[in-house]
Scaffold this active site. Structure first.
Site, PDB file in Angstrom:
ATOM      1  N   CYS A 113       0.889  -1.386  -0.080  1.00  0.00           N
ATOM      2  CA  CYS A 113      -0.132   0.232   0.181  1.00  0.00           C
ATOM      3  C   CYS A 113       0.966   1.402  -0.147  1.00  0.00           C
ATOM      4  O   CYS A 113       0.379   2.410  -0.447  1.00  0.00           O
ATOM      5  CB  CYS A 113      -1.223  -0.051   1.133  1.00  0.00           C
ATOM      6  N   HIS A 242      -3.305   6.982   2.574  1.00  0.00           N
ATOM      7  CA  HIS A 242      -3.690   5.998   2.010  1.00  0.00           C
ATOM      8  C   HIS A 242      -5.120   5.747   2.444  1.00  0.00           C
ATOM      9  O   HIS A 242      -5.376   5.481   3.714  1.00  0.00           O
ATOM     10  CB  HIS A 242      -2.687   4.822   2.506  1.00  0.00           C
ATOM     11  N   ASN A 272     -10.187   0.068  -0.386  1.00  0.00           N
ATOM     12  CA  ASN A 272      -8.573   0.127   0.050  1.00  0.00           C
ATOM     13  C   ASN A 272      -7.972  -0.589  -1.384  1.00  0.00           C
ATOM     14  O   ASN A 272      -8.194  -1.778  -1.699  1.00  0.00           O
ATOM     15  CB  ASN A 272      -8.347  -0.905   1.059  1.00  0.00           C
TER      16      ASN A 272
HETATM   17  O1  UT7 Z   1      -3.694  -1.126   3.582  1.00  0.00           O
HETATM   18  C1  UT7 Z   1      -2.734  -1.610   4.470  1.00  0.00           C
HETATM   19  C2  UT7 Z   1      -3.078  -0.902   5.584  1.00  0.00           C
HETATM   20  N1  UT7 Z   1      -4.392  -1.634   6.010  1.00  0.00           N
HETATM   21  C3  UT7 Z   1      -5.122  -1.158   7.167  1.00  0.00           C
HETATM   22  O2  UT7 Z   1      -4.547  -0.171   7.669  1.00  0.00           O
HETATM   23  C4  UT7 Z   1      -6.286  -1.882   7.782  1.00  0.00           C
HETATM   24  C5  UT7 Z   1      -6.218  -1.561   9.364  1.00  0.00           C
HETATM   25  N2  UT7 Z   1      -7.296  -2.229   9.777  1.00  0.00           N
HETATM   26  C6  UT7 Z   1      -8.569  -1.728   9.890  1.00  0.00           C
HETATM   27  O3  UT7 Z   1      -8.905  -1.131   9.176  1.00  0.00           O
HETATM   28  C7  UT7 Z   1      -9.515  -2.590  10.895  1.00  0.00           C
HETATM   29  O4  UT7 Z   1      -8.669  -3.170  11.900  1.00  0.00           O
HETATM   30  C8  UT7 Z   1     -10.407  -3.539  10.138  1.00  0.00           C
HETATM   31  C9  UT7 Z   1     -11.557  -2.694   9.484  1.00  0.00           C
HETATM   32  C10 UT7 Z   1      -9.721  -4.624   9.240  1.00  0.00           C
HETATM   33  C11 UT7 Z   1     -11.207  -4.457  11.222  1.00  0.00           C
HETATM   34  O5  UT7 Z   1     -11.963  -3.242  12.056  1.00  0.00           O
HETATM   35  P1  UT7 Z   1     -11.640  -3.296  13.588  1.00  0.00           P
HETATM   36  O6  UT7 Z   1     -12.505  -2.312  14.160  1.00  0.00           O
HETATM   37  O7  UT7 Z   1     -10.354  -3.325  14.019  1.00  0.00           O
HETATM   38  O8  UT7 Z   1     -12.561  -4.742  13.893  1.00  0.00           O
HETATM   39  P2  UT7 Z   1     -11.919  -6.123  14.791  1.00  0.00           P
HETATM   40  O9  UT7 Z   1     -11.238  -6.719  13.881  1.00  0.00           O
HETATM   41  O10 UT7 Z   1     -11.613  -5.638  16.013  1.00  0.00           O
HETATM   42  O11 UT7 Z   1     -13.274  -6.714  14.983  1.00  0.00           O
HETATM   43  C12 UT7 Z   1     -14.379  -6.161  16.010  1.00  0.00           C
HETATM   44  C13 UT7 Z   1     -15.380  -7.179  15.902  1.00  0.00           C
HETATM   45  C14 UT7 Z   1     -15.226  -8.561  15.799  1.00  0.00           C
HETATM   46  O12 UT7 Z   1     -16.108  -9.319  16.422  1.00  0.00           O
HETATM   47  P3  UT7 Z   1     -16.145  -9.947  18.034  1.00  0.00           P
HETATM   48  O13 UT7 Z   1     -15.103 -10.573  18.090  1.00  0.00           O
HETATM   49  O14 UT7 Z   1     -16.036  -8.580  18.705  1.00  0.00           O
HETATM   50  O15 UT7 Z   1     -17.664 -10.411  18.353  1.00  0.00           O
HETATM   51  C15 UT7 Z   1     -15.017  -9.294  14.593  1.00  0.00           C
HETATM   52  O16 UT7 Z   1     -15.238 -10.625  14.221  1.00  0.00           O
HETATM   53  O17 UT7 Z   1     -16.099  -6.918  14.472  1.00  0.00           O
HETATM   54  C16 UT7 Z   1     -16.267  -8.454  13.984  1.00  0.00           C
HETATM   55  N3  UT7 Z   1     -15.827  -8.323  12.461  1.00  0.00           N
HETATM   56  C17 UT7 Z   1     -16.884  -8.131  11.475  1.00  0.00           C
HETATM   57  N4  UT7 Z   1     -18.324  -7.907  11.790  1.00  0.00           N
HETATM   58  C18 UT7 Z   1     -19.162  -7.760  10.435  1.00  0.00           C
HETATM   59  C19 UT7 Z   1     -15.006  -8.242  11.843  1.00  0.00           C
HETATM   60  N5  UT7 Z   1     -14.919  -8.083  10.200  1.00  0.00           N
HETATM   61  C20 UT7 Z   1     -16.290  -7.771  10.080  1.00  0.00           C
HETATM   62  C21 UT7 Z   1     -17.316  -7.547   9.228  1.00  0.00           C
HETATM   63  N6  UT7 Z   1     -18.711  -7.465   9.405  1.00  0.00           N
HETATM   64  N7  UT7 Z   1     -16.745  -7.552   7.775  1.00  0.00           N
END
Ligand code: UT7
Length: 324
Positions: A113, A242, A272
């Site tokens: 990225c 980004h 992204n």
């Molecule tokens: O391009 C290179 C750089 N990349 C980035 O900068 C990406 C950086 N990361 C992010 O943008 C975020 O970490 C994500 C968007 C990937 C994930 O968001 P988050 O707020 O960090 O979510 P999380 O992984 O902590 O998950 C929170 C909850 C979890 O459920 P529980 O365990 O709290 O019950 C996940 O299982 O949300 C759940 N979850 C979803 N729910 C519905 C994770 N993905 C999804 C989804 N839909 N797509």
């Protein structure tokens, strides 16, 4: 005589035809439009077809950047990509040939990225050194081909596309000049974002850890280029970071003291797009009339490697074609 400045003269973007909305994805996996918008800011993204390869998208973006600049050749061509058409050879010579630029120096830059920021900075060094007098810098990726369709953590985020900038040697006071750059890496984080080399492997990302590293690395590099350009956070007219997550963009703005309203947001429409994200966001800003020539702009990216960096530049004088 002072060293030539590297000046952006044109921008272009290209997107696949197929729009995939959050509602489409909600029908395929356990997610919702509400979750994706709230946690990422993304509403839709584009998925490439068989024929919309990385090189095909890169070629269209480059043609549009050349048209935007009124140019028809380049002394150097780089394609920032981590999804090349083939493992080898590089994608850039093919794109150069598609553009009728046989004989030009052409190579790929692999920094996931951060690839466009890496390629734009190094192209500006090549121009400033007097080695070349023009360069086409393209960011192009088709990561949706490598996603696990059942992995909601990655499938909702990524989209495909390409963006390009055309630069020539000029004078530092001209609008479009690259004024400062900083590039970094830390290979101890190589497993945070990866596609392992094994049959059938998908793209993997440790989202939470990437989120926090992205915020601190981009904030640090923004502060470095602000200091090198002699600007304060209040001087910045636009932060083009980004486009990974709207919450990351707002946090980087807040940490660096740049007003959140100055953060350019394009991920709602395209998700992204990895190396294409910054040149596509720039092209979008150009077509929407968000910027004026000479505006103070900071670009910043973080990606796999891990890699990160930033660039301070002034906004070019040009017109661009809307890729949407
Ligand atoms: O391009 C290179 C750089 N990349 C980035 O900068 C990406 C950086 N990361 C992010 O943008 C975020 O970490 C994500 C968007 C990937 C994930 O968001 P988050 O707020 O960090 O979510 P999380 O992984 O902590 O998950 C929170 C909850 C979890 O459920 P529980 O365990 O709290 O019950 C996940 O299982 O949300 C759940 N979850 C979803 N729910 C519905 C994770 N993905 C999804 C989804 N839909 N797509």
């Amino acid at each position: 005589m002072s060293a030539p400045a590297a000046v952006i003269r044109g921008l272009g973007g290209a997107l696949p035809e197929r729009v995939v909305t959050n509602h489409h994805l909600s029908a395929l996996m356990d997610t919702s439009d509400e979750w994706i918008r709230r946690r990422t800011g993304i509403a839709e993204r584009r998925h490439s077809s068989e024929t919309e390869t990385t090189s095909a998208l890169a070629t269209v973006a480059a043609q549009r950047a050349l048209a935007s600049a009124g140019a028809d050749s380049a002394g150097l061509l780089m394609v920032a990509t981590s999804t090349p058409d083939k493992v080898c050879p590089a994608t850039a010579p093919k794109v150069a040939a598609n553009l009728g630029l046989r004989g030009v120096a052409a190579y790929d830059v692999s920094a996931v990225c951060s690839g466009f920021v890496y390629a734009l900075a190094t192209a500006s060094w090549a121009i400033s050194s007097g080695s070349v007098d023009s360069a086409l810098v393209i960011g192009a990726d088709t990561f949706t081909r490598l996603l696990d369709p059942t992995d909601r953590a990655t499938s909702v985020i990524f989209g495909d596309g390409a963006g390009a900038a055309y630069l020539t040697a000029g004078k530092a006071e001209e609008p479009g000049t690259i004024l400062a750059s900083t590039l970094h890496s830390d290979g101890t984080g190589e497993e945070l974002i990866q596609v392992p080399r094994r049959a059938g492997a998908f793209f993997e990302m440790q989202g939470k850890e990437v989120f926090s590293q992205a915020v601190s690395a981009m904030s640090d590099s923004v502060q470095t280029v602000l200091a090198r350009a002699g600007w304060t956070a209040n001087d910045v007219d636009s932060l083009i970071a980004h486009q990974a997550n709207v919450r990351i963009l707002k946090t980087v703005a807040s940490v660096t003291g740049i007003p959140g309203s100055k953060a350019e947001i394009h991920l709602d429409k395209v998700g992204n797009t990895s190396a294409a994200s910054i040149p596509l966001a720039m092209t979008n800003a150009g077509t929407k009339g968000h910027r004026n020539p000479g505006d103070k702009v900071v670009l910043t990216a973080f990606g796999g490697g891990t890699t990160w960096g930033a660039i301070a530049m002034t906004w070019p004088s040009m017109s661009v074609i809307d890729p949407h």
